[in-house]
Enzyme design. Sequence first.
Site, PDB file in Angstrom:
ATOM      1  N   LYS A  10     -45.194  -9.587  20.740  1.00 24.43           N
ATOM      2  CA  LYS A  10     -45.115  -8.793  19.508  1.00 24.43           C
ATOM      3  C   LYS A  10     -46.523  -8.522  18.945  1.00 24.43           C
ATOM      4  CE  LYS A  10     -40.653 -10.883  18.293  1.00 24.43           C
ATOM      5  NZ  LYS A  10     -39.872 -11.492  17.187  1.00 24.43           N
ATOM      6  N   ARG A 103     -43.841 -20.592  21.130  1.00 24.66           N
ATOM      7  CA  ARG A 103     -43.782 -20.571  19.654  1.00 24.66           C
ATOM      8  C   ARG A 103     -44.196 -21.914  19.069  1.00 24.66           C
ATOM      9  NH1 ARG A 103     -38.031 -17.413  19.542  1.00 24.66           N
ATOM     10  NH2 ARG A 103     -38.803 -15.261  19.602  1.00 24.66           N
ATOM     11  N   GLU A 127     -31.869  -4.148  27.120  1.00 22.69           N
ATOM     12  CA  GLU A 127     -33.267  -4.056  26.673  1.00 22.69           C
ATOM     13  C   GLU A 127     -34.168  -3.439  27.749  1.00 22.69           C
ATOM     14  OE1 GLU A 127     -32.791  -7.883  23.668  1.00 22.69           O
ATOM     15  OE2 GLU A 127     -33.945  -8.134  25.517  1.00 22.69           O
TER      16      GLU A 127
HETATM   17  P1  CMP Z   1     -36.539 -12.178  18.082  1.00 24.58           P
HETATM   18  O1  CMP Z   1     -36.317 -13.176  19.160  1.00 24.58           O
HETATM   19  O2  CMP Z   1     -37.401 -11.017  18.375  1.00 24.58           O
HETATM   20  O3  CMP Z   1     -35.121 -11.631  17.585  1.00 24.58           O
HETATM   21  C1  CMP Z   1     -34.814 -11.300  16.271  1.00 24.58           C
HETATM   22  C2  CMP Z   1     -35.943 -11.562  15.336  1.00 24.58           C
HETATM   23  O4  CMP Z   1     -35.609 -11.589  13.992  1.00 24.58           O
HETATM   24  C3  CMP Z   1     -36.498 -12.952  15.601  1.00 24.58           C
HETATM   25  O5  CMP Z   1     -37.172 -12.950  16.828  1.00 24.58           O
HETATM   26  C4  CMP Z   1     -37.338 -13.178  14.363  1.00 24.58           C
HETATM   27  O6  CMP Z   1     -38.644 -12.643  14.481  1.00 24.58           O
HETATM   28  C5  CMP Z   1     -36.578 -12.373  13.337  1.00 24.58           C
HETATM   29  N1  CMP Z   1     -35.896 -13.257  12.405  1.00 24.58           N
HETATM   30  C6  CMP Z   1     -34.850 -14.059  12.656  1.00 24.58           C
HETATM   31  N2  CMP Z   1     -34.502 -14.720  11.540  1.00 24.58           N
HETATM   32  C7  CMP Z   1     -35.361 -14.311  10.567  1.00 24.58           C
HETATM   33  C8  CMP Z   1     -35.512 -14.629   9.205  1.00 24.58           C
HETATM   34  N3  CMP Z   1     -34.700 -15.514   8.617  1.00 24.58           N
HETATM   35  N4  CMP Z   1     -36.511 -14.039   8.540  1.00 24.58           N
HETATM   36  C9  CMP Z   1     -37.312 -13.117   9.151  1.00 24.58           C
HETATM   37  N5  CMP Z   1     -37.208 -12.779  10.439  1.00 24.58           N
HETATM   38  C10 CMP Z   1     -36.243 -13.368  11.147  1.00 24.58           C
END
Ligand code: CMP
Length: 144
Positions: A10, A103, A127
């Site tokens: 990202k 992470r 995707e």
């Molecule tokens: P990703 O794996 O890209 O899939 C969905 C994304 O939503 C996740 O990573 C996070 O970056 C984002 N996300 C999930 N929960 C939250 C939250 N509570 N607040 C902000 N972003 C979130």
Amino acid sequence: MTERSFVAIKPDGVERKLTGEIIKRIEQKGFKMVAMKFIKPSQELAEEHYGEHKEKPFYKGLVEFITSGPVVAMVWEGKDVIATIRKMVGVTDPLKSDPGTIRGDFGISIGRNIIHASDKLESAKKEISLWFSQDELVEYTPTL
Ligand code: CMP
């Protein structure tokens, strides 16, 4: 089972210069790179990619963030690659991710969690076809 996963570094991961480190981890694990491109996602692509989160309170911010800068989009192939890369990535919240995961090692913010990886076969297929055209998926047989 040999399968393919969609992985995206990202904008925060790119900005923090974690691209090489992340690709290195996945390569060294033994997976095969099938496609890679460096793009600033359009609004349409981001909305489609995060469609399942449309009703969530963080959806707008999520789309704004993923379109805010360049992303390294990739396809990786290998045995159980989807679950294995998810394990290597850690859980959604970097603060809850184990040390040793991407992470867990590099992040502290759920909204800036460095990397996306497909969670299951169905989403991986969706995707991959959303982010890549068929001719961008490179066919080759490793000789080593
Ligand atoms: P990703 O794996 O890209 O899939 C969905 C994304 O939503 C996740 O990573 C996070 O970056 C984002 N996300 C999930 N929960 C939250 C939250 N509570 N607040 C902000 N972003 C979130």
